[in-house]
Design a protein around this motif. Structure first.
Motif, PDB file in Angstrom:
ATOM      1  N   UNK A 233       0.802  -1.219   0.000  1.00 18.57           N
ATOM      2  CA  UNK A 233       0.000   0.000   0.000  1.00 18.57           C
ATOM      3  C   UNK A 233       0.829   1.260   0.000  1.00 18.57           C
ATOM      4  N   UNK A 234       2.178   1.138  -0.060  1.00 18.10           N
ATOM      5  CA  UNK A 234       3.052   2.317  -0.014  1.00 18.10           C
ATOM      6  C   UNK A 234       4.066   2.314  -1.160  1.00 18.10           C
ATOM      7  N   UNK A 235       3.849   1.547  -2.204  1.00 14.27           N
ATOM      8  CA  UNK A 235       4.785   1.479  -3.317  1.00 14.27           C
ATOM      9  C   UNK A 235       4.646   2.703  -4.212  1.00 14.27           C
ATOM     10  N   UNK A 236       5.576   2.819  -5.173  1.00 12.65           N
ATOM     11  CA  UNK A 236       5.520   3.949  -6.101  1.00 12.65           C
ATOM     12  C   UNK A 236       4.280   3.871  -6.977  1.00 12.65           C
ATOM     13  N   UNK A 237       3.848   2.649  -7.288  1.00 13.81           N
ATOM     14  CA  UNK A 237       2.624   2.484  -8.063  1.00 13.81           C
ATOM     15  C   UNK A 237       1.416   2.995  -7.279  1.00 13.81           C
ATOM     16  N   UNK A 238       1.382   2.708  -5.960  1.00 15.32           N
ATOM     17  CA  UNK A 238       0.301   3.232  -5.112  1.00 15.32           C
ATOM     18  C   UNK A 238       0.354   4.752  -5.053  1.00 15.32           C
ATOM     19  N   UNK A 239       1.580   5.287  -5.047  1.00 15.18           N
ATOM     20  CA  UNK A 239       1.755   6.745  -5.029  1.00 15.18           C
ATOM     21  C   UNK A 239       1.170   7.374  -6.291  1.00 15.18           C
ATOM     22  N   UNK A 240       1.458   6.784  -7.453  1.00 18.13           N
ATOM     23  CA  UNK A 240       0.938   7.324  -8.710  1.00 18.13           C
ATOM     24  C   UNK A 240      -0.591   7.239  -8.751  1.00 18.13           C
ATOM     25  N   UNK A 241      -1.137   6.145  -8.213  1.00 22.55           N
ATOM     26  CA  UNK A 241      -2.597   6.003  -8.167  1.00 22.55           C
ATOM     27  C   UNK A 241      -3.215   7.091  -7.298  1.00 22.55           C
ATOM     28  N   UNK A 242      -2.582   7.373  -6.168  1.00 23.32           N
ATOM     29  CA  UNK A 242      -3.094   8.408  -5.262  1.00 23.32           C
ATOM     30  C   UNK A 242      -3.026   9.783  -5.931  1.00 23.32           C
ATOM     31  N   UNK A 243      -1.911  10.090  -6.584  1.00 25.62           N
ATOM     32  CA  UNK A 243      -1.753  11.398  -7.214  1.00 25.62           C
ATOM     33  C   UNK A 243      -2.728  11.563  -8.377  1.00 25.62           C
ATOM     34  N   UNK A 244      -3.005  10.461  -9.071  1.00 25.61           N
ATOM     35  CA  UNK A 244      -3.980  10.529 -10.156  1.00 25.61           C
ATOM     36  C   UNK A 244      -5.368  10.845  -9.619  1.00 25.61           C
TER      37      UNK A 244
END
Length: 434
Positions: A233-244
């Motif tokens: 839940x804290x990966x870079x992919x999760x980060x991009x999903x949150x920013x999107x």
């Protein structure tokens, strides 16, 4: 457990646990929580009781913890030479001497909901308290899941049968992949055979694998985090999903800068993407506890609410100094104050802005410099000169000028930075020369 519930008999995910925590904070009963995440109410009950964390009472101030103290009229239970005039119910010493002492236990933890998340009296309660935290619960679950799978999942007879097939073929020069491809009766993967050989479960050893002995074991990077469960839940992919989903969120990049070999102190840097302002804090050592102290210091100085608005999302690397995200995300009063996300391994380009901005630090403190003789005053001075430097990417503005327009005024003043006039900016070793 009811088998008719859709989605039941599946492991709880981190999202499920976050929903459980928020629902418990709002005093939602187990049956209602179970309906929303399609689980049996007993599953929620077992999850809460198994993974709740104890927050022990504060024994710094003496307090009578006897459940009978409100109706007790005993005096001088401790048999002092000079009889005490006050009732024992108002004295904490009676807990040690009274034979009728029964420790008081809150009904919140002795029966459902078994935790104090939604209790309105938890701020002033002097009893032991239990809390359910989604991140802590998920970390414990991952640990148990891994430990339960350690060892060999074969009976002695099956292992002996596998050894009779695999070992002779390995000695003939065949690879585990060849053996599995030609013997479908072996119900395991190539990796499992390698693990059995490495653990000594089979007759052959690693020395019998000609290619394996040619390769040296890779030395793990000293900043590598061993506990991979914290990245869920804290990966870079999760980060991009949150920013999107929330494109207007102010992102802060975080990193550390180390000195020469043998230098103990390090710099903690926090970089605001929206205005290119970089904060620098001097840490006594490169540990997770030192980073958490900086977060606690900032929260105390600017309040928890302002901390949430100033540092809503933090992107960092996988260094050991950031290996305890729960302490960084949770504030002093157990309130979530930020969200931590991690870049992928060996992918510093994912937070390129802060990496590029570290060049300004190296202008003043080239590689090989020691930070041990510096104080936080020196560090703030360095940050003030760096942030007062005009940038072409900001149309000639300095980060400190833009920060005063974009960041909250109280937060900006708490950082302790001051604007340096253009003719007085120094970005050479001369700036901090003692």
């Amino acid at each position: 457990m009811c088998k008719l519930i859709p989605g039941n008999q599946k492991h709880l995910t981190l999202d499920n646990r976050v929903f459980i925590e928020k629902s418990l904070d709002n005093n939602m009963p187990f049956c209602e929580i179970a309906k929303y995440i399609c689980k049996d109410p007993s599953t929620i009950s077992k999850e809460v009781r198994k993974h709740r964390t104890l927050n022990p009472r504060n024994d710094f101030v003496n307090f009578n913890h006897c459940s009978n103290r409100r109706n007790c009229h005993l005096r001088n239970v401790c048999n002092r030479p000079i009889p005490c005039s006050k009732q024992c119910s108002s004295c904490a010493e009676c807990n040690k001497h009274c034979i009728s002492f029964v420790e008081e236990i809150c009904s919140y933890i002795s029966k459902a909901p078994y935790i104090c998340n939604g209790c309105s009296k938890k701020a002033h309660c002097r009893l032991d308290k239990y809390f359910y935290r989604a991140t802590v619960s998920n970390k414990e679950y991952k640990t148990i899941l891994v430990e339960s799978r350690n060892g060999i999942n074969l009976s002695p007879e099956d292992l002996k049968h596998m050894d009779s097939i695999v070992s002779p073929l390995i000695l003939q020069g065949q690879t585990p992949y060849q053996i599995i491809a030609n013997h479908p009766e072996i119900k395991c993967t190539e990796k499992t055979i390698y693990n059995y050989i490495a653990s000594g479960a089979l007759s052959v050893k690693n020395l019998d694998l000609p290619r394996k002995v040619k390769y040296k074991l890779r030395n793990p990077h000293p900043s590598e985090i061993n506990d991979k469960g914290i990245f869920e839940g804290r990966t870079y992919k999760d980060f991009l999903t949150y920013i999107q989903a929330y494109p207007d969120t102010n992102v802060v990049e975080m990193d550390t800068v180390v000195g020469c070999e043998g230098s103990r102190k390090v710099f903690l840097t926090l970089f605001f993407r929206n205005c290119k302002l970089m904060l620098i804090y001097l840490l006594p050592d490169k540990t997770a506890a030192s980073v958490a102290k900086v977060f606690d210091y900032l929260e105390k100085k600017i309040s928890t609410l302002l901390f949430c608005r100033t540092f809503p999302v933090i992107l960092t690397d996988r260094g050991t100094e950031f290996s305890n995200p729960d302490n960084l995300e949770t504030g002093i009063d157990n309130v979530i104050r930020t969200s931590i996300y991690y870049c992928d391994p060996m992918a510093s380009w994912q937070k390129a802005s802060i990496e590029k901005n570290h060049e300004f630090i190296r202008y003043v403190l080239p590689k090989g410099s020691s930070f041990d003789n510096f104080t936080q005053w020196d560090t703030t001075k360095l940050a003030s000169h760096i942030n007062s430097t005009a940038r072409a990417s900001l149309n000639g503005l300095a980060p400190i000028q833009l920060a005063q327009m974009l960041l909250d005024k109280d937060a900006f003043h708490a950082f302790g930075l001051r604007e340096i006039s253009p003719n007085e900016i120094v970005l050479t070793p001369k700036l901090l020369k003692k």
